[in-house]
Design an enzyme around this catalytic site. Sequence first.
Site, PDB file in Angstrom:
ATOM      1  N   ASP A  13      47.829 -17.047  38.070  1.00  0.00           N
ATOM      2  CA  ASP A  13      48.723 -18.021  38.721  1.00  0.00           C
ATOM      3  C   ASP A  13      47.877 -19.034  39.506  1.00  0.00           C
ATOM      4  OD1 ASP A  13      49.718 -16.390  41.856  1.00  0.00           O
ATOM      5  OD2 ASP A  13      47.867 -16.189  40.674  1.00  0.00           O
ATOM      6  N   ASP A  18      42.161 -17.931  41.354  1.00  0.00           N
ATOM      7  CA  ASP A  18      42.377 -17.761  39.913  1.00  0.00           C
ATOM      8  C   ASP A  18      41.491 -18.726  39.119  1.00  0.00           C
ATOM      9  OD1 ASP A  18      45.104 -17.514  41.461  1.00  0.00           O
ATOM     10  OD2 ASP A  18      45.341 -16.238  39.697  1.00  0.00           O
ATOM     11  N   ASN A  40      51.469 -18.275  42.960  1.00  0.00           N
ATOM     12  CA  ASN A  40      50.981 -19.188  44.004  1.00  0.00           C
ATOM     13  C   ASN A  40      51.821 -20.469  44.052  1.00  0.00           C
ATOM     14  OD1 ASN A  40      48.809 -17.746  45.144  1.00  0.00           O
ATOM     15  ND2 ASN A  40      47.570 -18.171  43.323  1.00  0.00           N
ATOM     16  N   THR A 123      45.837 -11.505  37.626  1.00  0.00           N
ATOM     17  CA  THR A 123      45.415 -11.910  38.968  1.00  0.00           C
ATOM     18  C   THR A 123      46.533 -12.629  39.713  1.00  0.00           C
ATOM     19  OG1 THR A 123      44.509 -14.022  38.185  1.00  0.00           O
ATOM     20  CG2 THR A 123      43.004 -12.128  38.239  1.00  0.00           C
ATOM     21  N   PHE A 163      50.336 -10.295  48.417  1.00  0.00           N
ATOM     22  CA  PHE A 163      51.208 -11.274  47.777  1.00  0.00           C
ATOM     23  C   PHE A 163      51.570 -10.926  46.330  1.00  0.00           C
ATOM     24  CE2 PHE A 163      53.184 -15.326  47.210  1.00  0.00           C
ATOM     25  CZ  PHE A 163      52.863 -15.744  45.927  1.00  0.00           C
ATOM     26  N   ASN A 164      50.584 -10.622  45.477  1.00  0.00           N
ATOM     27  CA  ASN A 164      50.873 -10.409  44.046  1.00  0.00           C
ATOM     28  C   ASN A 164      51.860  -9.263  43.842  1.00  0.00           C
ATOM     29  OD1 ASN A 164      49.193 -12.477  43.224  1.00  0.00           O
ATOM     30  ND2 ASN A 164      47.427 -11.132  42.866  1.00  0.00           N
ATOM     31  N   HIS A 238      39.628 -13.647  46.038  1.00  0.00           N
ATOM     32  CA  HIS A 238      40.178 -12.392  45.515  1.00  0.00           C
ATOM     33  C   HIS A 238      39.959 -12.177  44.006  1.00  0.00           C
ATOM     34  CE1 HIS A 238      42.493 -12.385  49.309  1.00  0.00           C
ATOM     35  NE2 HIS A 238      42.864 -13.614  49.012  1.00  0.00           N
ATOM     36  N   ASP A 239      40.424 -13.118  43.203  1.00  0.00           N
ATOM     37  CA  ASP A 239      40.658 -12.850  41.787  1.00  0.00           C
ATOM     38  C   ASP A 239      39.426 -12.593  40.920  1.00  0.00           C
ATOM     39  OD1 ASP A 239      43.533 -15.089  41.739  1.00  0.00           O
ATOM     40  OD2 ASP A 239      43.336 -12.991  42.333  1.00  0.00           O
TER      41      ASP A 239
END
Length: 311
Positions: A13, A18, A40, A123, A163-164, A238-239
């Site tokens: 996303d 990402d 996102n 992700t 969040f995810n 993060h991703d």
Amino acid sequence: MPETIPSIILDCDPGHDDALAIVVAARHTNLLGITTVSGNAPIESTTYNALVMKDLLGLDVPVHKGAMCPLVAEPQYATYVHGESGLDGADLPAPTSTIDSENAVEYIIDTCRATEGIWLVPTGPLTNIAMALRLAPDVGHRIAGISLMGGGTFGNRTTSAEFNIWVDPEAADIVYKYGGPLIMAGLHVTHQFRATQPRIDVVKAMPGQLASVLGDLMQFFTNMYMSRHHGMDGGAVHDPLAILVLTHPHLFTRKNAHVVIELTGTHTRGMTVIDERDLREVKDGNCDVLMTVNAQEAFDVMTQAIKYFSH
Ligand code: RIB
Ligand code: CA
């Protein structure tokens, strides 16, 4: 050099982190395809942003548009982090590529049936992955595994939910129960992997449009993080960790644990409940939970991947 070169489908996303995951995947994996999901930003934006990255990297990789909303919950976005476009902070070149289909789930199913041993790397929210597993349960036996960014020992969208997972807990519940190999890059490890200013400056010093765009995106992301957090010296990227654990596993430590998704808690819906108790009664683990990352080495791998596509 990476220890393994897995074949993967990246479900994302974009989203600043990402976008960096796409770079790392393009450099170090056999990237079969990119699928997009609402997260996102709305699906139109995340899909547009995926096409921007495809063209900036010059990739010959299909992009398939996916779910525009979670399985049950109402759509939620993270424009407070990534901006209205989902990829604010840089002058993005309009893509010339177009999507290969509007059915990411069908693409995931067909590809996993045609080529055994693929890693699914989500992700973003897990809507597409869950739908694929529900429509075609055999996918769960055909893939090498699922390596996801999500969850953690603490939250970000809420006190307890990342969040995810928070966007689509029902989808996450399906994924965490699928029964095959599952790797989780949660916030407690991704917060170790930060775009500090010296690291951003290395990217900004590279030649070419890609490095310029990514340097600006990293700067925006880090500025946003530092404005919202008390003591962070850079944005948590993060991703890419969901990719790097497959290509550079030596950079990580992990532990296998039983993890379930909270679906009904007033204050805990979307929480990844990780059973860390040292008791014989604890259920067998369903997930490799990443615990630490060698952040500098991992960042060097990501920086070198950017350099590889920069000229
Ligand atoms: O909580 C962080 C995760 O949510 C990252 O994947 C970020 O891109 C957003 O999707
Ligand atoms: Ca994401």
